[in-house]
Design an enzyme around this catalytic site. Structure first.
Site, PDB file in Angstrom:
ATOM      1  N   PHE A 229     -35.102   1.389 -12.341  1.00 34.26           N
ATOM      2  CA  PHE A 229     -34.675   1.399 -13.747  1.00 34.26           C
ATOM      3  C   PHE A 229     -35.179   0.189 -14.536  1.00 34.26           C
ATOM      4  O   PHE A 229     -34.814   0.016 -15.695  1.00 34.26           O
ATOM      5  CB  PHE A 229     -33.154   1.488 -13.830  1.00 34.26           C
TER       6      PHE A 229
ATOM      7  N   ASN B  30     -24.456  -0.298 -21.210  1.00 35.18           N
ATOM      8  CA  ASN B  30     -23.106  -0.596 -20.728  1.00 35.18           C
ATOM      9  C   ASN B  30     -22.448  -1.802 -21.407  1.00 35.18           C
ATOM     10  O   ASN B  30     -21.606  -2.471 -20.822  1.00 35.18           O
ATOM     11  CB  ASN B  30     -23.079  -0.701 -19.200  1.00 35.18           C
TER      12      ASN B  30
ATOM     13  N   HIS C 208     -23.182  -7.837 -20.452  1.00 31.00           N
ATOM     14  CA  HIS C 208     -23.698  -8.432 -19.217  1.00 31.00           C
ATOM     15  C   HIS C 208     -22.764  -9.552 -18.788  1.00 31.00           C
ATOM     16  O   HIS C 208     -22.247 -10.273 -19.641  1.00 31.00           O
ATOM     17  CB  HIS C 208     -25.097  -9.011 -19.450  1.00 31.00           C
TER      18      HIS C 208
ATOM     19  N   GLU D  30     -29.292 -18.322 -16.529  1.00 33.36           N
ATOM     20  CA  GLU D  30     -29.215 -17.452 -17.706  1.00 33.36           C
ATOM     21  C   GLU D  30     -28.810 -18.237 -18.953  1.00 33.36           C
ATOM     22  O   GLU D  30     -29.348 -18.017 -20.046  1.00 33.36           O
ATOM     23  CB  GLU D  30     -28.242 -16.304 -17.422  1.00 33.36           C
TER      24      GLU D  30
ATOM     25  N   ARG E 234     -16.143  -2.444 -20.357  1.00 29.00           N
ATOM     26  CA  ARG E 234     -17.072  -1.324 -20.215  1.00 29.00           C
ATOM     27  C   ARG E 234     -16.354   0.025 -20.310  1.00 29.00           C
ATOM     28  O   ARG E 234     -16.906   0.980 -20.850  1.00 29.00           O
ATOM     29  CB  ARG E 234     -17.851  -1.453 -18.902  1.00 29.00           C
TER      30      ARG E 234
ATOM     31  N   TYR F 124     -34.581 -10.236 -16.736  1.00 28.40           N
ATOM     32  CA  TYR F 124     -34.180  -9.290 -15.680  1.00 28.40           C
ATOM     33  C   TYR F 124     -35.198  -9.208 -14.542  1.00 28.40           C
ATOM     34  O   TYR F 124     -35.242  -8.206 -13.828  1.00 28.40           O
ATOM     35  CB  TYR F 124     -33.932  -7.910 -16.278  1.00 28.40           C
TER      36      TYR F 124
ATOM     37  N   ARG G 108     -16.267 -10.856 -14.531  1.00 28.83           N
ATOM     38  CA  ARG G 108     -16.683  -9.570 -13.932  1.00 28.83           C
ATOM     39  C   ARG G 108     -15.491  -8.599 -13.895  1.00 28.83           C
ATOM     40  O   ARG G 108     -15.654  -7.394 -14.084  1.00 28.83           O
ATOM     41  CB  ARG G 108     -17.240  -9.776 -12.515  1.00 28.83           C
TER      42      ARG G 108
ATOM     43  N   LYS H 217     -24.660  -6.357 -25.401  1.00 28.38           N
ATOM     44  CA  LYS H 217     -25.950  -5.664 -25.375  1.00 28.38           C
ATOM     45  C   LYS H 217     -26.224  -4.875 -26.659  1.00 28.38           C
ATOM     46  O   LYS H 217     -25.325  -4.694 -27.494  1.00 28.38           O
ATOM     47  CB  LYS H 217     -25.981  -4.756 -24.143  1.00 28.38           C
TER      48      LYS H 217
END
Ligand code: ATP
Ligand code: MG
Length: 139
Positions: A59, A114, A117, A128, A104, A51, A87, A11
């Site tokens: 948010f 964070n 992704h 994606e 993270r 998103y 993950r 990110k």
């Protein structure tokens, strides 16, 4: 059918803070193979589309503004059980709650910035990946 691929973005905070190399090293050391990769920047419109599933969340506006604020690295990664394995490697959404040694925990500052992704399902990994890459860009 489960696949062995996931999709990731490093990110804007990761790129701005000089963490791309460190994060890619962790991904590499964890045994993921890079199938596709690009350094690019999302427009607000593209981030909004990416998103879209979060459109009703409070948010969403902040997330779209943030994700279009600077360059990102997008990539398709391959490993056995890629979705849960990745993950686990990235840790909880909120870095304050992420396990020690996760990406993270090491590189993220806040729940909104964070660092990384990771897709949450095979179906979303495909959607994606298709958002960023053509068949000719996968190896
Ligand atoms: P990602 O999809 O980016 O891998 P995730 O699956 O861990 O993250 P999601 O619930 O899908 O978490 O949320 C998507 C992103 O929205 C998060 O990574 C985070 O940047 C942002 N986000 C989630 N919850 C909040 C929140 N409460 N406040 C601000 N931003 C949030
Ligand atoms: Mg998610």
């Amino acid at each position: 059918m489960a696949t062995n691929r996931t999709f990731t973005m490093l990110k804007p905070d990761a790129a701005a803070n000089g963490y791309i190399g460190g994060i890619l090293k962790m991904i590499n050391d964890a045994g993921f193979r890079i199938v596709a990769m690009k350094y690019t920047k999302l427009s607000a419109e593209a981030a909004g589309k990416f998103y879209e599933v979060h459109k009703e969340r409070p948010f969403y506006g902040e997330l779209v503004t943030y994700m279009s604020s600077g360059p990102i690295v997008a990539a398709i990664l391959e490993k056995e059980n890629a979705i849960p394995a990745f993950r686990t490697l990235i840790g909880a959404t909120d870095p304050a709650k992420a396990d020690a040694g996760t990406i993270r925990k090491i590189y993220a500052k806040s729940i909104s910035a964070n660092a990384v992704h990771g897709s949450d399902s095979d179906e979303n990994a495909q959607i994606e990946g298709n958002f960023f890459f053509s068949e000719l860009e996968r190896f």
